[in-house]
Design an enzyme around this catalytic site. Structure first.
Site, PDB file in Angstrom:
ATOM      1  N   LYS A  46       0.865  -1.179   0.000  1.00 45.09           N
ATOM      2  CA  LYS A  46       0.000   0.000   0.000  1.00 45.09           C
ATOM      3  C   LYS A  46       0.900   1.228   0.000  1.00 45.09           C
ATOM      4  CE  LYS A  46      -4.526   0.852   0.495  1.00 45.09           C
ATOM      5  NZ  LYS A  46      -5.685   0.121  -0.015  1.00 45.09           N
ATOM      6  N   GLY A  71     -23.060   3.991  -2.222  1.00 47.72           N
ATOM      7  CA  GLY A  71     -22.130   4.541  -3.216  1.00 47.72           C
ATOM      8  C   GLY A  71     -21.885   3.531  -4.321  1.00 47.72           C
ATOM      9  N   LYS A  72     -20.659   3.537  -4.835  1.00 42.73           N
ATOM     10  CA  LYS A  72     -20.347   2.672  -5.987  1.00 42.73           C
ATOM     11  C   LYS A  72     -20.588   1.198  -5.671  1.00 42.73           C
ATOM     12  CE  LYS A  72     -16.216   4.591  -6.305  1.00 42.73           C
ATOM     13  NZ  LYS A  72     -16.364   5.766  -5.409  1.00 42.73           N
ATOM     14  N   VAL A  73     -20.344   0.812  -4.432  1.00 45.66           N
ATOM     15  CA  VAL A  73     -20.531  -0.587  -4.050  1.00 45.66           C
ATOM     16  C   VAL A  73     -21.960  -0.811  -3.532  1.00 45.66           C
ATOM     17  CG1 VAL A  73     -19.766  -2.435  -2.509  1.00 45.66           C
ATOM     18  CG2 VAL A  73     -18.076  -0.885  -3.519  1.00 45.66           C
ATOM     19  N   GLY A  74     -22.347  -0.044  -2.519  1.00 45.33           N
ATOM     20  CA  GLY A  74     -23.616  -0.290  -1.829  1.00 45.33           C
ATOM     21  C   GLY A  74     -24.832  -0.212  -2.741  1.00 45.33           C
TER      22      GLY A  74
HETATM   23  P1  NAI Z   1     -18.265   5.554  -2.270  1.00 41.44           P
HETATM   24  O1  NAI Z   1     -17.555   6.749  -1.764  1.00 41.44           O
HETATM   25  O2  NAI Z   1     -18.709   5.494  -3.689  1.00 41.44           O
HETATM   26  O3  NAI Z   1     -19.568   5.249  -1.371  1.00 41.44           O
HETATM   27  C1  NAI Z   1     -19.591   5.344   0.003  1.00 41.44           C
HETATM   28  C2  NAI Z   1     -20.993   5.784   0.384  1.00 41.44           C
HETATM   29  O4  NAI Z   1     -21.118   5.729   1.804  1.00 41.44           O
HETATM   30  C3  NAI Z   1     -21.317   7.208  -0.059  1.00 41.44           C
HETATM   31  O5  NAI Z   1     -22.550   7.237  -0.766  1.00 41.44           O
HETATM   32  C4  NAI Z   1     -21.381   7.964   1.250  1.00 41.44           C
HETATM   33  O6  NAI Z   1     -22.298   9.058   1.211  1.00 41.44           O
HETATM   34  C5  NAI Z   1     -21.832   6.886   2.211  1.00 41.44           C
HETATM   35  N1  NAI Z   1     -21.556   7.155   3.618  1.00 41.44           N
HETATM   36  C6  NAI Z   1     -20.502   7.770   4.173  1.00 41.44           C
HETATM   37  N2  NAI Z   1     -20.640   7.825   5.508  1.00 41.44           N
HETATM   38  C7  NAI Z   1     -21.797   7.221   5.793  1.00 41.44           C
HETATM   39  C8  NAI Z   1     -22.502   6.966   7.002  1.00 41.44           C
HETATM   40  N3  NAI Z   1     -22.034   7.350   8.181  1.00 41.44           N
HETATM   41  N4  NAI Z   1     -23.669   6.300   6.929  1.00 41.44           N
HETATM   42  C9  NAI Z   1     -24.180   5.916   5.749  1.00 41.44           C
HETATM   43  N5  NAI Z   1     -23.578   6.151   4.573  1.00 41.44           N
HETATM   44  C10 NAI Z   1     -22.397   6.802   4.600  1.00 41.44           C
HETATM   45  O7  NAI Z   1     -17.301   4.328  -1.931  1.00 41.44           O
HETATM   46  P2  NAI Z   1     -17.378   2.844  -2.488  1.00 41.44           P
HETATM   47  O8  NAI Z   1     -16.440   2.688  -3.599  1.00 41.44           O
HETATM   48  O9  NAI Z   1     -18.809   2.450  -2.661  1.00 41.44           O
HETATM   49  O10 NAI Z   1     -16.760   2.039  -1.269  1.00 41.44           O
HETATM   50  C11 NAI Z   1     -17.539   1.711  -0.120  1.00 41.44           C
HETATM   51  C12 NAI Z   1     -16.680   0.922   0.844  1.00 41.44           C
HETATM   52  O11 NAI Z   1     -16.198  -0.250   0.193  1.00 41.44           O
HETATM   53  C13 NAI Z   1     -15.441   1.662   1.340  1.00 41.44           C
HETATM   54  O12 NAI Z   1     -15.181   1.263   2.662  1.00 41.44           O
HETATM   55  C14 NAI Z   1     -14.345   1.163   0.424  1.00 41.44           C
HETATM   56  O13 NAI Z   1     -13.067   1.252   1.040  1.00 41.44           O
HETATM   57  C15 NAI Z   1     -14.764  -0.283   0.249  1.00 41.44           C
HETATM   58  N6  NAI Z   1     -14.246  -0.900  -0.944  1.00 41.44           N
HETATM   59  C16 NAI Z   1     -14.544  -0.412  -2.180  1.00 41.44           C
HETATM   60  C17 NAI Z   1     -14.040  -1.026  -3.311  1.00 41.44           C
HETATM   61  C18 NAI Z   1     -14.364  -0.545  -4.681  1.00 41.44           C
HETATM   62  O14 NAI Z   1     -13.996  -1.232  -5.635  1.00 41.44           O
HETATM   63  N7  NAI Z   1     -15.051   0.568  -4.850  1.00 41.44           N
HETATM   64  C19 NAI Z   1     -13.162  -2.215  -3.216  1.00 41.44           C
HETATM   65  C20 NAI Z   1     -12.956  -2.701  -1.869  1.00 41.44           C
HETATM   66  C21 NAI Z   1     -13.482  -2.041  -0.790  1.00 41.44           C
END
Ligand code: NAI
Length: 362
Positions: A79, A181-184
């Protein structure tokens, strides 16, 4: 200040890099190359101190070793962290200087995006080193890794359901999804397609609105999502969501989500086990991202279907982790670490077979 040697973390190598002209101050940690070159993203963050940055890069790089090992990849764990505010410091000059530092490691470390770094930054880095992945799709990058990360979370939920209820059928199940977000957002879509009912929460009201219109979705507050009574909880936002404060309030049978570093610390895995909540270890579940970016290194270039097939195997790995945890009477985090470590030991052992025509650093 605690130095790297004092910490005795088992990392192979840690390097500090600086470039005063661009303001670059970075640390790259290589935890293990037992299975191959150390791949892991670069986090660009305004750390409060050099020590905080060091602690973070050591912890994150170790996690990458286990993630790659459990995903069956021939990759080690590494990392990078860049200290500072990306909005203020992020520039072509800084990323190119960083790229040169990566190049000096001659392929021992391969970078990708992480918090605070984006595909366009990877294009700057890639002008100075071959060892960068995660660039924009239009320039040959693998695109949004959230697609397969979400698929991995979904198949992980199927494995969790199988362990809990003897069937991977999620129809009629209720899942609390934190973060859209992108994952959820995509996890939510997969669940709805499978006939599940979901409760969702996000701090971003636009993200909620996108999902809320579908049938089978209930919107709850961000402070309530962890206490929703449901079959499963899926954390897909930030880390440290499962801790001494939150675990007593959980009302689910299992946890399976994409967020990194969900546990506050190791004792929280034990606490979940003691509460009878089946925890699917985050780095096993969310390997779809690393599977996606690492495929850019394939001699034929990135292939989505190959990545999807590899990501689908997350369910088998989880089944193995759950079985070991039950057999050994340990928490699932301990079990997944033993799966990872045994693959890493295999990698080390294989090096004992000398192959004369391979590179000297193999
Ligand atoms: P993202 O930034 O697109 O989505 C995160 C979402 O969580 C946002 O919509 C944000 O508003 C929301 N959020 C933030 N704080 C919050 C809270 N207290 N309560 C509810 N929602 C909240 O990020 P992404 O890419 O979806 O990643 C999500 C998680 O998955 C992160 O922890 C990331 O490290 C992990 N991850 C992502 C990968 C990827 O390929 N995108 C790969 C491996 C892990």
């Amino acid at each position: 200040m605690t130095g790297f040697f004092d910490l005795r973390t088992g990392h192979e190598q840690v390097i500090h890099g600086a470039d005063d002209a661009s303001g670059l101050r970075c640390i790259i940690a290589i935890h293990s190359t037992a299975l191959g070159p150390a791949l892991g993203g670069t986090r660009f963050f305004p750390y409060s101190s050099e020590e905080a940055a060091l602690q973070d890069v050591l912890r994150l790089s170790e996690g990458m070793s286990y993630k790659a090992a459990c995903a069956g990849l021939d990759l080690g764990g590494g990392k990078g962290v860049i200290i500072g505010d990306p909005a203020e410091l992020g520039s072509e000059a800084l990323f190119r200087a960083y790229g040169r530092i990566i190049e000096s490691l001659n392929g021992r470390y391969i970078t990708a995006c992480d918090v605070g770094t984006f595909p366009r930054d990877m294009t700057h880095i890639a002008r100075e080193t071959r060892w960068a992945t995660g660039g924009p799709a239009e320039l040959g990058g693998s695109g949004d890794s959230g697609v397969l990360t979400a698929w991995g979370v979904f198949v992980g939920m199927q494995a969790t359901a199988t362990k809990l209820w003897g069937s991977d059928d999620l129809s009629g199940r209720h899942v609390a999804v934190q973060g859209l977000g992108k994952v959820g957002r995509r996890v939510a879509e997969h669940l709805l397609e499978a006939g599940a009912r979901i409760s969702v929460a996000d701090v971003d009201t636009d993200a909620v609105a996108q999902v809320a219109a579908s049938r089978g979705v209930s919107v709850v507050g961000v402070d309530e999502i962890l206490e929703v009574e449901a079959d499963l909880l899926s954390p897909n936002a930030m880390g440290n969501v499962l801790n001494a404060r939150t675990i007593p309030g959980l009302r689910v049978a299992g946890v399976c989500g994409g967020a990194n570093n969900q546990l506050g610390d190791r004792s929280d895995a034990v606490a979940l086990r003691e509460r009878g909540i089946l925890y699917a270890p985050d780095y096993v579940v969310n390997a779809g991202g690393v599977i996606t970016v690492s495929d850019e290194l394939h001699p034929d270039g990135h292939n989505f279907e190959r990545c999807k097939a590899k990501t689908g195997r997350i369910s088998d790995t989880l089944a193995q982790v759950f079985a070991i945890a039950e057999r050994d009477g340990v928490d699932t985090e301990t079990a997944s670490e033993s799966v990872a470590r045994s693959r890493m030991e295999m990698g080390t052992h294989l090096r004992a077979f000398h192959l004369p025509d391979r590179q000297r650093n193999d």
